[in-house]
Design a protein around this motif. Sequence first.
Motif, mmCIF file in Angstrom:
data_model
loop_
_atom_site.group_PDB
_atom_site.id
_atom_site.type_symbol
_atom_site.label_atom_id
_atom_site.label_comp_id
_atom_site.label_asym_id
_atom_site.label_seq_id
_atom_site.Cartn_x
_atom_site.Cartn_y
_atom_site.Cartn_z
ATOM 1 N N ARG A 85 0.829 -1.209 0.000
ATOM 2 C CA ARG A 85 0.000 0.000 0.000
ATOM 3 C C ARG A 85 0.867 1.263 0.000
ATOM 4 N NH1 ARG A 85 -4.846 0.411 4.445
ATOM 5 N NH2 ARG A 85 -5.962 2.226 3.615
ATOM 6 N N THR A 86 1.817 1.320 -0.924
ATOM 7 C CA THR A 86 2.705 2.469 -1.052
ATOM 8 C C THR A 86 2.847 2.828 -2.527
ATOM 9 O OG1 THR A 86 4.722 1.139 -1.289
ATOM 10 C CG2 THR A 86 4.033 1.704 0.964
ATOM 11 N N GLU A 87 3.125 4.080 -2.788
ATOM 12 C CA GLU A 87 3.289 4.512 -4.179
ATOM 13 C C GLU A 87 4.456 3.800 -4.852
ATOM 14 O OE1 GLU A 87 3.458 8.685 -4.884
ATOM 15 O OE2 GLU A 87 1.565 9.110 -3.848
ATOM 16 N N VAL A 90 3.439 0.210 -5.843
ATOM 17 C CA VAL A 90 2.470 0.241 -6.944
ATOM 18 C C VAL A 90 3.172 0.567 -8.263
ATOM 19 C CG1 VAL A 90 0.534 1.554 -7.896
ATOM 20 C CG2 VAL A 90 0.456 0.770 -5.520
ATOM 21 N N TRP A 203 -4.476 -2.308 -0.871
ATOM 22 C CA TRP A 203 -4.076 -1.246 -1.799
ATOM 23 C C TRP A 203 -5.097 -1.062 -2.910
ATOM 24 C CZ3 TRP A 203 -3.228 -1.487 -7.051
ATOM 25 C CH2 TRP A 203 -3.162 -2.765 -7.619
ATOM 26 N N LEU A 209 -4.552 4.742 -5.567
ATOM 27 C CA LEU A 209 -3.492 3.785 -5.885
ATOM 28 C C LEU A 209 -3.853 2.951 -7.117
ATOM 29 C CD1 LEU A 209 -2.344 2.545 -2.357
ATOM 30 C CD2 LEU A 209 -1.285 4.259 -3.847
#
Length: 266
Positions: A85-87, A90, A203, A209
């Motif tokens: 769940r992070t840029e 992704v 995410w 996202l």
Amino acid sequence: MKIGELLGRGNTADVYRWGRTEVVKILHQREHSEHEAKKEARNAEAVQSLGLKTPAFGGLVEIEGKTCLIYERIDGPTMLSRIERTESSVVHYARMMAQLQFDIHQAEVPFDPSLKRELSHQIQSAAVLNEAEKQAVLSKVKSLPEGKKLCHYDFHPGNIILSPNGPVVIDWINAMVGNEAADVARTSMMLRSHAVPRDTPDWLLERVLRKLFHDEYRKEYMLLSGMGWKAVDEWMAPALAARISEVQNLERNEIVHCLREILKNE
């Protein structure tokens, strides 16, 4: 041989452990299992012959009146479940997915084109569309370029296993030969949908996202291929129309709405 533990559950089939090194894929619908299993078997053998990173096909077996498929077991998580769940996570996996799809499209395919023919058949079967809508989409399909690229046509993070030896692409039941822009359009359509699969990772529930994943995937594929996004958009109406018979309820309503908006603006 006795069926082992459940390893994965999808919209059309469940996958179980089968012996020490294989899995068995059991389709949900008994009445169509033989036809669909044989279709997937043909695709699996054809794709395997191209030397792509895909599970080795081990043949067909009948279980409780259903024709089922045996595959090499590939250990590892799906890309869908691995994304954090992070840029940064992704973006990393979106670019990886674009590279994998681009690599598939580079395969030398010695088979006749089938994508436009199959899409036309699926569009004709879309009962919720009226005849004028069907004819508009069929006319669009006819006008689009043919192509001779291998198209997975269900390419998304849930169909990529991150094995210790690298990514492996699974579930080739929809595989066809045609224009690669059609394959990209199908993936783009699924990534932009509001529908989410069962047991959705955290995410994927964040719209920001999901949009980032789609946009980075699109940007990376365009960079690798040199393809313009307009070429992909041309295939979006056929992709949506062909998807209608595969889904139900709210997802179907969303697809029909998107398709009608495209047709209205053309």
